[in-house]
Design a protein around this motif. Sequence first.
Motif, PDB file in Angstrom:
ATOM      1  N   ALA A 176       0.903  -1.044   0.067  1.00 12.27           N
ATOM      2  CA  ALA A 176      -0.006   0.001   0.125  1.00 12.27           C
ATOM      3  C   ALA A 176       0.887   1.235   0.095  1.00 12.27           C
ATOM      4  CB  ALA A 176      -1.231  -0.016   1.252  1.00 12.27           C
ATOM      5  N   ASP A 177       0.224   2.206  -0.243  1.00  6.31           N
ATOM      6  CA  ASP A 177       1.090   3.592  -0.340  1.00  6.31           C
ATOM      7  C   ASP A 177       0.779   3.895   1.111  1.00  6.31           C
ATOM      8  OD1 ASP A 177      -1.135   5.113   0.499  1.00  6.31           O
ATOM      9  OD2 ASP A 177      -1.917   5.435  -1.620  1.00  6.31           O
ATOM     10  N   PRO A 178       1.692   5.016   1.649  1.00  7.96           N
ATOM     11  CA  PRO A 178       2.211   5.197   2.965  1.00  7.96           C
ATOM     12  C   PRO A 178       0.894   5.476   3.756  1.00  7.96           C
ATOM     13  CG  PRO A 178       3.980   6.458   1.829  1.00  7.96           C
ATOM     14  CD  PRO A 178       2.832   5.707   0.889  1.00  7.96           C
ATOM     15  N   VAL A 179       0.006   6.218   3.225  1.00  7.12           N
ATOM     16  CA  VAL A 179      -1.419   6.740   3.789  1.00  7.12           C
ATOM     17  C   VAL A 179      -2.068   5.505   4.116  1.00  7.12           C
ATOM     18  CG1 VAL A 179      -3.220   8.089   3.600  1.00  7.12           C
ATOM     19  CG2 VAL A 179      -1.128   9.069   2.958  1.00  7.12           C
ATOM     20  N   ASP A 180      -2.331   4.688   2.937  1.00  9.72           N
ATOM     21  CA  ASP A 180      -3.124   3.613   3.043  1.00  9.72           C
ATOM     22  C   ASP A 180      -2.578   2.564   4.122  1.00  9.72           C
ATOM     23  OD1 ASP A 180      -5.166   4.439   1.544  1.00  9.72           O
ATOM     24  OD2 ASP A 180      -4.364   3.520  -0.386  1.00  9.72           O
ATOM     25  N   ALA A 181      -1.468   2.495   4.009  1.00 11.46           N
ATOM     26  CA  ALA A 181      -0.499   1.435   5.042  1.00 11.46           C
ATOM     27  C   ALA A 181      -0.921   1.746   6.464  1.00 11.46           C
ATOM     28  CB  ALA A 181       0.904   1.455   4.906  1.00 11.46           C
ATOM     29  N   VAL A 182      -0.916   3.202   6.853  1.00 11.24           N
ATOM     30  CA  VAL A 182      -1.155   3.615   8.008  1.00 11.24           C
ATOM     31  C   VAL A 182      -3.038   3.204   8.569  1.00 11.24           C
ATOM     32  CG1 VAL A 182      -1.764   5.553   9.685  1.00 11.24           C
ATOM     33  CG2 VAL A 182       0.215   5.324   8.340  1.00 11.24           C
ATOM     34  N   GLU A 183      -3.675   3.264   7.522  1.00 11.11           N
ATOM     35  CA  GLU A 183      -4.997   2.806   7.922  1.00 11.11           C
ATOM     36  C   GLU A 183      -5.208   1.493   7.997  1.00 11.11           C
ATOM     37  OE1 GLU A 183      -9.650   2.995   5.948  1.00 11.11           O
ATOM     38  OE2 GLU A 183      -8.134   4.156   5.022  1.00 11.11           O
ATOM     39  N   LEU A 184      -4.659   0.539   7.316  1.00  9.55           N
ATOM     40  CA  LEU A 184      -4.250  -0.889   7.273  1.00  9.55           C
ATOM     41  C   LEU A 184      -4.027  -1.262   8.901  1.00  9.55           C
ATOM     42  CD1 LEU A 184      -3.614  -1.959   3.821  1.00  9.55           C
ATOM     43  CD2 LEU A 184      -5.525  -2.182   4.921  1.00  9.55           C
ATOM     44  N   ALA A 185      -2.755  -0.583   9.216  1.00  8.49           N
ATOM     45  CA  ALA A 185      -2.285  -0.775  10.370  1.00  8.49           C
ATOM     46  C   ALA A 185      -3.068  -0.589  11.608  1.00  8.49           C
ATOM     47  CB  ALA A 185      -0.806  -0.162  10.543  1.00  8.49           C
ATOM     48  N   ASP A 186      -3.850   0.535  11.328  1.00  7.65           N
ATOM     49  CA  ASP A 186      -4.931   1.026  12.534  1.00  7.65           C
ATOM     50  C   ASP A 186      -5.935  -0.256  12.505  1.00  7.65           C
ATOM     51  OD1 ASP A 186      -3.489   3.266  12.913  1.00  7.65           O
ATOM     52  OD2 ASP A 186      -4.722   4.510  11.879  1.00  7.65           O
ATOM     53  N   ARG A 284       2.967  -4.095   3.232  1.00  3.96           N
ATOM     54  CA  ARG A 284       4.178  -3.481   2.728  1.00  3.96           C
ATOM     55  C   ARG A 284       4.045  -2.138   2.284  1.00  3.96           C
ATOM     56  NH1 ARG A 284       9.056  -6.690   2.079  1.00  3.96           N
ATOM     57  NH2 ARG A 284       8.781  -8.508   3.446  1.00  3.96           N
ATOM     58  N   SER A 285       5.242  -1.325   1.991  1.00  4.01           N
ATOM     59  CA  SER A 285       4.898  -0.029   1.496  1.00  4.01           C
ATOM     60  C   SER A 285       6.003   0.143   0.362  1.00  4.01           C
ATOM     61  CB  SER A 285       4.496   1.077   2.295  1.00  4.01           C
ATOM     62  OG  SER A 285       4.430   2.595   1.506  1.00  4.01           O
ATOM     63  N   GLY A 286       5.796   0.089  -0.882  1.00  5.81           N
ATOM     64  CA  GLY A 286       6.978   0.241  -1.736  1.00  5.81           C
ATOM     65  C   GLY A 286       7.637  -0.854  -1.890  1.00  5.81           C
ATOM     66  N   GLY A 287       7.169  -2.051  -1.625  1.00  5.69           N
ATOM     67  CA  GLY A 287       8.022  -3.305  -1.685  1.00  5.69           C
ATOM     68  C   GLY A 287       8.840  -3.494   0.040  1.00  5.69           C
ATOM     69  N   ARG A 288       8.711  -2.604   0.770  1.00  5.36           N
ATOM     70  CA  ARG A 288       9.392  -2.590   1.936  1.00  5.36           C
ATOM     71  C   ARG A 288       8.619  -2.915   3.326  1.00  5.36           C
ATOM     72  NH1 ARG A 288      13.808   2.354   1.459  1.00  5.36           N
ATOM     73  NH2 ARG A 288      14.887   1.539  -0.568  1.00  5.36           N
TER      74      ARG A 288
END
Length: 318
Positions: A176-186, A284-288
């Motif tokens: 996911a992109d950084p913003v969506d990665a935060v939502e998924l983590a939340d 992951r975000s950007g493969g990381r």
Amino acid sequence: MYFDPLWRIEVRLTATEQRPLRTWPVRRLAFIAHAGAASITTVQTYSRLEHSLGVLALVAHFAPEHQPARTAALLHDVGHLPFSHTLEGLAGLDHDLTRQQITALFAADAALGDDAGTIIALDDGSIPSPLTASHGGLKLDHLDSFLRSGQAHGRTRSAPHELLRRLHLRDGAVDADPVDAVELADLAISEALAQRSAANLVPVAVVRGLVGRLLDTGALEPTELVGMTDDELWSVLLSSTETRADAASLRRHPQQWQLRHHSDDSCGEPFSHVVRRSYLDLPRSGGRPTSDPRVAALQGDLPMWVSAKRIDDRTHVA
């Protein structure tokens, strides 16, 4: 055709998918709450079959031609006991039941195509597939769980089907992109906190204790439990003299049960439970890989020993 209302994906079901959907082991999942005993006390009442079809929809979205993974997605929860994870470990019953059920389904219908061993290996991750986060991270099974639960509880910020359009799958891990990665983590962290709340742990501890009581006295055999649905198990709990009072109390007055925390497993309470794991895989975000300090804190709180006790006997049901 199957249209998944969460992801808004239309899936053209193959013959390989239609056949197991007509069998009782798979149909039975429609009568097993994905949230387990928490379905008694929360609005999270959708079924294991809805979740399984949701994972199938995600595989069909990301890897539409991967038939073995599609089949594994549909069957990955077929061995769940009543109330899903609630009763795992009682009488030695665990996820091996899924392997047994998959083996039995393929033995009964040679037209299913792939062999049972392949589907089992895809399910447990020993064969890499769209279902397996090969290098760690959020996999499709948990993506569906977090979003389906988040939607039921009003925790989502993005509409799931819109979020899905922005996600990628890399080596089986959600990216996911950084913003969506935060939502998924939340969402993952909120789910873990919900599973540690009284609304989840009280019914889990009570139902486990009641079923354990029936198994210990021989009033219920493990082989009977394996094939039951949630409503069939409730029927037994409400009719048995050993369990009917506490079972009725939990259904009618769950607020009169109190959750207690303990420092170890020696509390001696009849309705006790230990939380040993949480599903806290992050995208992951950007493969990381991504990280979140809240995950380490939650993992550090495990194992968690709790018990449930009825604090008001005035509603005792004979």
